[in-house]
Design an enzyme around this catalytic site. Structure first.
Site, PDB file in Angstrom:
ATOM      1  N   ARG A   1       0.879  -1.096   0.263  1.00  0.00           N
ATOM      2  CA  ARG A   1       0.123   0.203   0.407  1.00  0.00           C
ATOM      3  C   ARG A   1       0.855   1.463   0.187  1.00  0.00           C
ATOM      4  O   ARG A   1       0.312   1.964   0.394  1.00  0.00           O
ATOM      5  CB  ARG A   1      -0.633   0.520   0.986  1.00  0.00           C
ATOM      6  N   SER A   2       1.676   0.985  -0.647  1.00  0.00           N
ATOM      7  CA  SER A   2       1.817   2.540  -0.633  1.00  0.00           C
ATOM      8  C   SER A   2       2.523   3.654  -2.323  1.00  0.00           C
ATOM      9  O   SER A   2       3.100   4.139  -2.230  1.00  0.00           O
ATOM     10  CB  SER A   2       4.491   1.592  -0.781  1.00  0.00           C
TER      11      SER A   2
ATOM     12  N   HIS B   1      -6.694  -2.530  -8.402  1.00  0.00           N
ATOM     13  CA  HIS B   1      -5.614  -2.683  -9.568  1.00  0.00           C
ATOM     14  C   HIS B   1      -6.683  -2.652 -11.293  1.00  0.00           C
ATOM     15  O   HIS B   1      -6.431  -1.214 -11.526  1.00  0.00           O
ATOM     16  CB  HIS B   1      -5.087  -3.432  -9.813  1.00  0.00           C
TER      17      HIS B   1
ATOM     18  N   ARG C   1      -8.792   0.681 -11.421  1.00  0.00           N
ATOM     19  CA  ARG C   1      -8.189   2.638 -11.342  1.00  0.00           C
ATOM     20  C   ARG C   1      -7.359   2.180 -12.611  1.00  0.00           C
ATOM     21  O   ARG C   1      -7.307   3.248 -12.523  1.00  0.00           O
ATOM     22  CB  ARG C   1      -6.868   2.273 -10.149  1.00  0.00           C
ATOM     23  N   ARG C   2      -6.584   1.118 -13.721  1.00  0.00           N
ATOM     24  CA  ARG C   2      -5.814   1.463 -14.400  1.00  0.00           C
ATOM     25  C   ARG C   2      -6.694   2.438 -14.702  1.00  0.00           C
ATOM     26  O   ARG C   2      -6.464   2.926 -16.244  1.00  0.00           O
ATOM     27  CB  ARG C   2      -5.211  -0.120 -15.137  1.00  0.00           C
TER      28      ARG C   2
ATOM     29  N   GLU D   1      -1.728 -12.426 -18.780  1.00  0.00           N
ATOM     30  CA  GLU D   1      -1.127 -13.473 -17.689  1.00  0.00           C
ATOM     31  C   GLU D   1       0.246 -13.522 -17.350  1.00  0.00           C
ATOM     32  O   GLU D   1      -0.090 -14.759 -18.245  1.00  0.00           O
ATOM     33  CB  GLU D   1      -2.507 -13.866 -16.844  1.00  0.00           C
TER      34      GLU D   1
END
Lengths: 181, 181, 181
Positions: C22-23, C59, C62-63, C71
């Site tokens: 979570r950085s 994710h 957000r992208r 994959e």
């Protein structure tokens, strides 16, 4: 270990001091405010057990006189609104403990964080936030610790996004992550 | 992965190389001393189990020849006083393991740390210390791990305060925390 | 929290974005590629449980659009060779999960890492790697976690050695560890 020769930069409106456990982040944050004749310490810690009581005593002894203290284990947003004034910088120590208190008290954590983020741009005086960086270790075994780590990391990101200055402290020394200049 | 093109800066009297586990901090510290024809390795590790024995072999193989080695699992302060000389830089690898050894041997940790800090300014030659940064994870479950983390963090802060150069190593690369220039 | 005002530097041939949990490391890495009309996301995650499925959805949301996704939970080296093209930068998210997948599938981890390192200099297009820094906490209790930490740290060091640009992300903000200029 505050140095008498440390000359802190002018306070940004909002500063975030990130660091690990025993990194010296609180001492560094205190030094940012040390030359202000009026300064207020917003404490999120509660002396729930002996270990925490000892930590609080240790922090109080280091800060010394010159600090007014207000406790805000849960109602950080309310206290920020009430206490922030242009002539009196605030030190909030620390956001990570506030988050932990919210979770223990089963408050609506996301709503409280939204409330904090919404309040930040409108605060009437300079504020320095202290927070723990907790995400640089191995994935914790238990789901609660993972959830806490996720909350803490996202909180740090959002607060950092609102602050003009962000530093990461290791071994008492700052690394500048974001600077107003 | 020492690069033949790495040209280390002149050694400060006292240097602290901080880093996480497998961060490349030892290899980085070794490169700081690589051009000195005489250099001494003060090892705090003891081959107490197979895992540690394997780590010691791995470090020895990487360092290669050109190093004199002295073991100092507990009496680091005594060995520093005896071995430090202007013409022979020392590498102490590492402070965190020394702390761990002191705790396991039930020595008076605070007194030993005070002794180290008192000795540092008077050492007769350059010394590079390696130490682990261990405070950037979730609060450990057990009280012993928390106490160790507190000791290690405070030790790092105090040693960093005495050193002219402090770097934090991640993925083999240094971030400068403190510089003599 | 991508800023519309963020203007990413020109892509290096190989970039490593390191960070804690979570950085904000993935969001930072995505922003490095945001202005490229063609960009491919090499996903190492598999939706093995609800927690991971939720992360993958988070994710993806957000992208947003504009990303092609492939994959590669295990055959990262093969996919890198096939997919890398000068006109289409790749984002590999993330190396640490790939390592974890290799260990769970009982693959020959050291051989796979050697294969990756050998392939990096010859890739036909720019690649951004995301990886976790996991070594800044207390030594884990169990041997498997220690072994994973060792593998991850060594992998990060080796990949960092091959990249022209390496950044460490904390609270969504980058610290430059290595720069091509």
């Amino acid at each position: 270990m505050p140095s008498p020769h440390f000359s802190p930069p002018p306070l940004a409106p909002l500063t975030l001091v990130l660091g690990g456990a025993r990194s010296g982040k609180s001492a560094y944050a205190e030094r940012l405010l040390q030359d202000h004749p009026r300064r207020l310490y917003l404490a999120t810690a509660e002396a729930g057990d002996d270990e925490m009581a000892e930590r609080i005593r240790h922090h109080q002894a280091r800060r010394g006189a010159g600090w007014e203290t207000v406790e805000a284990p849960l109602d950080l947003c309310g206290q920020l609104g009430t206490q922030a004034r242009p002539d009196r910088p605030l030190l909030v120590d620390c956001l990570t403990l506030w988050l932990s208190n919210l979770l223990l008290a089963e408050r609506a954590v996301d709503a409280e964080i939204d409330r904090l983020i919404d309040a930040l741009p409108g605060l009437a005086g300079p504020v320095v936030f202290v927070a723990n960086e907790v995400g640089f270790g191995i994935v914790p075994d238990n789901a609660l610790a993972r959830a806490f780590r996720d909350h803490a990391g996202r909180l740090n990101q959002r607060v950092a996004g609102c602050c003009q200055r962000v530093v990461l402290v290791a071994a008492g020394l700052p690394l500048l992550l974001k600077d107003p200049s």
